[in-house]
Design a protein around this motif. Structure first.
Motif, mmCIF file in Angstrom:
data_model
loop_
_atom_site.group_PDB
_atom_site.id
_atom_site.type_symbol
_atom_site.label_atom_id
_atom_site.label_comp_id
_atom_site.label_asym_id
_atom_site.label_seq_id
_atom_site.Cartn_x
_atom_site.Cartn_y
_atom_site.Cartn_z
ATOM 1 N N VAL A 95 6.096 76.716 7.735
ATOM 2 C CA VAL A 95 7.220 76.072 8.430
ATOM 3 C C VAL A 95 6.691 74.884 9.231
ATOM 4 N N PRO A 96 7.054 73.641 8.829
ATOM 5 C CA PRO A 96 6.649 72.481 9.623
ATOM 6 C C PRO A 96 7.373 72.489 10.969
ATOM 7 N N PHE A 97 6.675 72.090 12.008
ATOM 8 C CA PHE A 97 7.250 72.148 13.357
ATOM 9 C C PHE A 97 6.936 70.840 14.084
ATOM 10 N N GLY A 98 8.005 70.229 14.663
ATOM 11 C CA GLY A 98 7.812 68.997 15.429
ATOM 12 C C GLY A 98 7.776 69.306 16.909
ATOM 13 N N ALA A 99 8.965 69.580 17.487
ATOM 14 C CA ALA A 99 9.029 69.914 18.906
ATOM 15 C C ALA A 99 10.007 71.055 19.165
ATOM 16 N N GLY A 100 10.675 71.532 18.124
ATOM 17 C CA GLY A 100 11.577 72.679 18.289
ATOM 18 C C GLY A 100 12.893 72.350 18.972
ATOM 19 N N SER A 101 13.276 71.071 18.998
ATOM 20 C CA SER A 101 14.565 70.732 19.626
ATOM 21 C C SER A 101 15.717 70.801 18.623
ATOM 22 N N GLY A 102 15.410 71.123 17.384
ATOM 23 C CA GLY A 102 16.458 71.239 16.369
ATOM 24 C C GLY A 102 17.485 72.291 16.777
ATOM 25 N N VAL A 103 18.737 72.078 16.395
ATOM 26 C CA VAL A 103 19.799 72.986 16.828
ATOM 27 C C VAL A 103 20.443 73.723 15.647
ATOM 28 N N ALA A 117 12.023 65.644 21.303
ATOM 29 C CA ALA A 117 12.062 65.575 19.832
ATOM 30 C C ALA A 117 10.914 64.700 19.339
ATOM 31 N N SER A 118 10.263 65.125 18.258
ATOM 32 C CA SER A 118 9.134 64.352 17.719
ATOM 33 C C SER A 118 9.633 63.359 16.668
ATOM 34 N N LEU A 119 8.800 62.381 16.368
ATOM 35 C CA LEU A 119 9.160 61.413 15.322
ATOM 36 C C LEU A 119 9.344 62.130 13.981
ATOM 37 N N ILE A 127 5.166 68.144 4.610
ATOM 38 C CA ILE A 127 5.022 67.834 6.037
ATOM 39 C C ILE A 127 4.785 66.335 6.197
ATOM 40 N N ILE A 128 5.684 65.667 6.894
ATOM 41 C CA ILE A 128 5.532 64.230 7.139
ATOM 42 C C ILE A 128 4.414 64.061 8.168
ATOM 43 N N THR A 129 3.446 63.195 7.856
ATOM 44 C CA THR A 129 2.305 63.058 8.765
ATOM 45 C C THR A 129 2.272 61.714 9.489
ATOM 46 N N SER A 146 17.834 62.055 11.999
ATOM 47 C CA SER A 146 18.434 61.973 13.330
ATOM 48 C C SER A 146 19.156 60.645 13.604
ATOM 49 N N ALA A 147 20.017 60.661 14.608
ATOM 50 C CA ALA A 147 20.671 59.425 15.072
ATOM 51 C C ALA A 147 20.499 59.303 16.576
ATOM 52 N N GLY A 148 20.222 58.107 17.036
ATOM 53 C CA GLY A 148 20.134 57.868 18.472
ATOM 54 C C GLY A 148 21.485 57.432 19.021
ATOM 55 N N PRO A 166 17.824 59.430 20.712
ATOM 56 C CA PRO A 166 18.601 60.673 20.675
ATOM 57 C C PRO A 166 18.697 61.255 22.084
ATOM 58 N N SER A 167 19.733 62.032 22.366
ATOM 59 C CA SER A 167 19.842 62.655 23.699
ATOM 60 C C SER A 167 18.639 63.549 23.958
ATOM 61 N N SER A 168 17.993 63.980 22.881
ATOM 62 C CA SER A 168 16.814 64.846 22.990
ATOM 63 C C SER A 168 15.526 64.032 23.017
ATOM 64 N N ILE A 169 15.591 62.772 23.418
ATOM 65 C CA ILE A 169 14.423 61.883 23.315
ATOM 66 C C ILE A 169 13.179 62.473 23.988
HETATM 67 C C1 LIG Z 1 19.700 68.710 24.215
HETATM 68 C C2 LIG Z 1 19.615 68.223 22.806
HETATM 69 C C3 LIG Z 1 20.152 66.989 22.471
HETATM 70 C C4 LIG Z 1 20.078 66.517 21.156
HETATM 71 N N1 LIG Z 1 20.547 65.271 20.860
HETATM 72 C C5 LIG Z 1 20.375 64.756 19.618
HETATM 73 C C6 LIG Z 1 20.785 63.425 19.311
HETATM 74 O O1 LIG Z 1 21.290 62.683 20.160
HETATM 75 N N2 LIG Z 1 20.596 62.978 18.049
HETATM 76 C C7 LIG Z 1 20.017 63.758 17.092
HETATM 77 O O2 LIG Z 1 19.856 63.290 15.974
HETATM 78 N N3 LIG Z 1 19.635 65.023 17.352
HETATM 79 C C8 LIG Z 1 19.774 65.535 18.582
HETATM 80 N N4 LIG Z 1 19.359 66.813 18.861
HETATM 81 C C9 LIG Z 1 18.771 67.636 17.785
HETATM 82 C C10 LIG Z 1 17.244 67.472 17.612
HETATM 83 O O3 LIG Z 1 16.651 66.869 18.728
HETATM 84 C C11 LIG Z 1 16.971 66.665 16.355
HETATM 85 O O4 LIG Z 1 17.375 67.416 15.228
HETATM 86 C C12 LIG Z 1 15.502 66.240 16.165
HETATM 87 O O5 LIG Z 1 15.447 65.416 15.040
HETATM 88 C C13 LIG Z 1 14.554 67.419 15.989
HETATM 89 O O6 LIG Z 1 13.234 66.976 16.259
HETATM 90 P P1 LIG Z 1 12.063 68.035 16.557
HETATM 91 O O7 LIG Z 1 10.788 67.276 16.577
HETATM 92 O O8 LIG Z 1 12.357 68.846 17.742
HETATM 93 O O9 LIG Z 1 12.139 68.898 15.226
HETATM 94 P P2 LIG Z 1 12.047 70.487 15.029
HETATM 95 O O10 LIG Z 1 13.136 71.175 15.750
HETATM 96 O O11 LIG Z 1 10.649 70.925 15.316
HETATM 97 O O12 LIG Z 1 12.303 70.564 13.468
HETATM 98 C C14 LIG Z 1 13.532 70.181 12.899
HETATM 99 C C15 LIG Z 1 13.413 70.281 11.370
HETATM 100 O O13 LIG Z 1 12.493 69.310 10.888
HETATM 101 C C16 LIG Z 1 11.366 69.936 10.253
HETATM 102 N N5 LIG Z 1 10.182 69.179 10.679
HETATM 103 C C17 LIG Z 1 9.766 68.940 11.949
HETATM 104 N N6 LIG Z 1 8.683 68.148 11.939
HETATM 105 C C18 LIG Z 1 8.405 67.884 10.637
HETATM 106 C C19 LIG Z 1 7.410 67.120 9.972
HETATM 107 N N7 LIG Z 1 6.460 66.459 10.634
HETATM 108 N N8 LIG Z 1 7.444 67.068 8.624
HETATM 109 C C20 LIG Z 1 8.399 67.727 7.911
HETATM 110 N N9 LIG Z 1 9.355 68.470 8.495
HETATM 111 C C21 LIG Z 1 9.359 68.537 9.838
HETATM 112 C C22 LIG Z 1 11.377 71.372 10.719
HETATM 113 O O14 LIG Z 1 10.786 72.234 9.768
HETATM 114 C C23 LIG Z 1 12.865 71.626 10.889
HETATM 115 O O15 LIG Z 1 13.443 71.917 9.650
HETATM 116 C C24 LIG Z 1 19.455 67.321 20.158
HETATM 117 C C25 LIG Z 1 18.913 68.564 20.504
HETATM 118 C C26 LIG Z 1 18.985 69.015 21.809
HETATM 119 C C27 LIG Z 1 18.374 70.341 22.144
#
Ligand SMILES: Cc1cc2nc3c(=O)[nH]c(=O)nc-3n(C[C@H](O)[C@H](O)[C@H](O)COP(=O)(O)OP(=O)(O)OC[C@H]3O[C@@H](n4cnc5c(N)ncnc54)[C@H](O)[C@@H]3O)c2cc1C
Length: 507
Positions: free
Chosen positions: A83-91, A154-156, A218-220, A164-166, A148-151
């Motif tokens: 399971v690839p993991f960026g920052a876990g902000s996905g919903v 959330a990882s690139l 996994i995007i690097t 994602s959309a900002g 994004p509101s999760s700036i």
């Molecule tokens: C408070 C809050 C506000 C938010 N606002 C927005 C917003 O304004 N706009 C928006 O678009 N989203 C928003 N989100 C949702 C979230 O931030 C996005 O979905 C963001 O893109 C997830 O980034 P992350 O690094 O946390 O990814 P993760 O939660 O770690 O992963 C999300 C998905 O991407 C995959 N993944 C992660 N990293 C990689 C990688 N390097 N290579 C391949 N796959 C990978 C994971 O397996 C998973 O399927 C918000 C979330 C929260 C909690």
């Protein structure tokens, strides 16, 4: 809470250690618990009752593409899910390890690699946090334009993987519009790199991987377009009598070619709750009741009012009777002046009331705050979630009406329209319902989502504009994609022949 014993053998852990070193991995229960969920609200409901469905067996933190590649090859050899993991902000439950296995968290790969100021391109590793990347660019006079509101969390890589959309997407585009090329380690452990998209050498390979949610690899790293910092900003706000008129006004000015950085239209209940009468110098308030209703909804009265959500939603509409729209324009002074005038002229011609700068400025100053209001709701015995869908302009008004009708019997429901383009826009619904126990909470949560997704598809909308699909919406992808699903399956077989990459997500 009982945490099941990890299924990995000592010999496997030793091999991981050889790749990432002794501090580069963990199979400790505390880490496994932390990585058992993302920021999805169903997981939050479950966590409140100490229910955790799936644990990873091991978490690895590689430092380079070479280490990622070795880890994936090791997982393939041992038939271990990844399971690839960026920052876990996905919903959407995108990182929940539904089949256990290895989480590969790329947060140590967080370098800004190059900044090319002649061509306005930045190259960065995928584990960099969105805020960190933006800060580094702003210090040098540039911006990615992705907010994004999760700036802050959330990882690139996560933004690319979940498409994602900002908040400023109407001006700068979504993340997929910014990408020039990227690098990915596929599910068979090969490294693939795409080329610059400013060509016509076949189709755009970037778009195969953007939005793949870790199911292909996994995007690097990635190269992205950047912009000079805006020279100026302007703020304006108006209110319309109802949603259809406001939607029509937005459609008209977007199709004139105007590109405001922010357009946010709040429905009646959202206007009542979010746009304060103070910030509009009292203009937003038509009569004294609205503040009283607002206080009741915000504080102790909410639980009682949620016994009859339909009535609550209807009274919100009745007492508000207006829909606020906020605008932010940014860029060169001449363009900002012209765009502001065009938008305001059109809105006033269509009967809008001018609310001045304050509500828009207020939003800008608090733009990352509102998303974090969920905790007080959970603490006071409620659950909440957001549903973001999108449609073309001809369908937006009906989609809005149908979604409100579908959810209204079960929860307080309000919405705003944002991320608007020449061809359509995204509707962002927030719902709140009482949480009376784990089983009933989960049941109600699933029911609301089921109704929302079916209603959206039935009204010709798309089930996600920017949060992605994850586990939450996977079962609706057959209807969403139609024949496209067959193509995705072929891609999956090609890039992830052992079907180990992020099982249970996207479809
Ligand atoms: C408070 C809050 C506000 C938010 N606002 C927005 C917003 O304004 N706009 C928006 O678009 N989203 C928003 N989100 C949702 C979230 O931030 C996005 O979905 C963001 O893109 C997830 O980034 P992350 O690094 O946390 O990814 P993760 O939660 O770690 O992963 C999300 C998905 O991407 C995959 N993944 C992660 N990293 C990689 C990688 N390097 N290579 C391949 N796959 C990978 C994971 O397996 C998973 O399927 C918000 C979330 C929260 C909690």
């Amino acid at each position: 809470m009982l945490i099941e014993v990890p299924k990995v053998k000592e010999a496997f852990l030793k091999k991981i250690e050889k790749i990432v070193g002794p501090l580069g991995y963990s199979s400790k229960n505390l880490d496994r618990l932390n990585y058992a969920r993302d920021s999805s609200f169903k997981a939050t409901i479950q966590m409140k009752y100490a229910k955790v469905e799936h644990f990873p067996d091991v978490i690895a933190w590689p430092r380079s593409v070479d280490e990622v590649q070795k880890l994936v090859k090791l997982a393939v050899a041992f038939k271990m899910p990844v399971v690839p993991f960026g920052a876990g902000s996905g919903v959407c439950g995108g990182t929940i390890p539904v089949k256990g296995g290895m989480i590969i968290d790329v947060k140590k790969m967080n370098r800004l690699i190059t900044l090319d100021t002649e061509n306005l391109v930045v190259e960065a590793e995928s584990g960099i946090m969105s805020m960190g990347l933006e800060d580094q660019l702003e210090r040098r006079g540039y911006t990615l334009g992705h907010f994004p509101s999760s700036i802050i969390c959330a990882s690139l890589g996560g933004c690319l993987a979940a498409r994602s959309a900002g908040q400023l997407s109407s001006r700068y585009g979504k993340i997929e519009d910014m990408v020039l090329n990227l690098e990915m380690v596929t599910g068979s452990g090969e490294v693939v790199s795409t080329r610059n998209v400013n060509n016509s050498s076949g189709f755009d390979l970037n778009q195969l991987f953007i939005g793949s949610e870790g199911t292909l690899g996994i995007i690097t790293k990635a190269s992205l377009r950047i912009f000079p910092q805006p020279r100026t900003r302007a703020f304006r706000s108006v209110s319309f009598k109802d949603m259809p008129t406001s939607i029509e006004a937005i459609r008209r000015f977007m199709q004139l070619g105007v590109k405001p950085a922010v357009v946010r239209l709040y429905d009646e209940l959202d206007t009542l709750l979010l746009v304060s009468s103070k910030s509009t110098g009292g203009k937003i308030r038509e009569h004294g009741w609205s503040d009283k209703i607002k206080e009741m909804i915000k504080f102790s009265g909410l639980k009682a009012m949620l016994h009859s959500p339909r009535l609550l939603n209807a009274s919100g509409k009745f007492f508000s009777r207006q829909c606020a729209v906020i605008f932010m324009f940014e860029g060169h002074e001449a363009i900002v002046r012209e765009e502001k005038e065009m938008v305001m002229d059109l809105c006033l011609e269509m009967g809008a009331q001018d609310l001045g700068e304050k509500p828009a400025r207020h939003w800008y100053e608090n733009r990352y705050r509102v998303s974090y209001n969920a905790s007080p709701l959970f603490h006071t015995g409620h659950f909440t979630d957001t549903i973001e869908v999108a449609a073309s302009w001809d369908r937006v008004p009906l989609l809005y009406e149908k979604m409100v009708q579908a959810i209204s019997p079960h929860a307080m429901i309000m919405a705003h329209l944002s991320h608007v383009y020449t061809d359509g826009g995204a509707l962002y619904f927030t719902f709140v319902a009482p949480l009376r126990g784990l089983k009933s909470g989960e049941k109600m949560y699933d029911l609301i989502w089921e109704k929302a997704m079916k209603t959206c598809l039935g009204a010709g909308g798309t089930i996600s504009h920017h949060h992605g699909i994850g586990r939450l919406k996977a079962k609706y992808m057959t209807d969403e994609w139609g024949e496209g699903l067959a193509l995705y399956k072929e891609l999956k077989n090609y890039y992830d022949p052992h079907h180990l990459m992020n099982p249970g997500k996207l479809m």
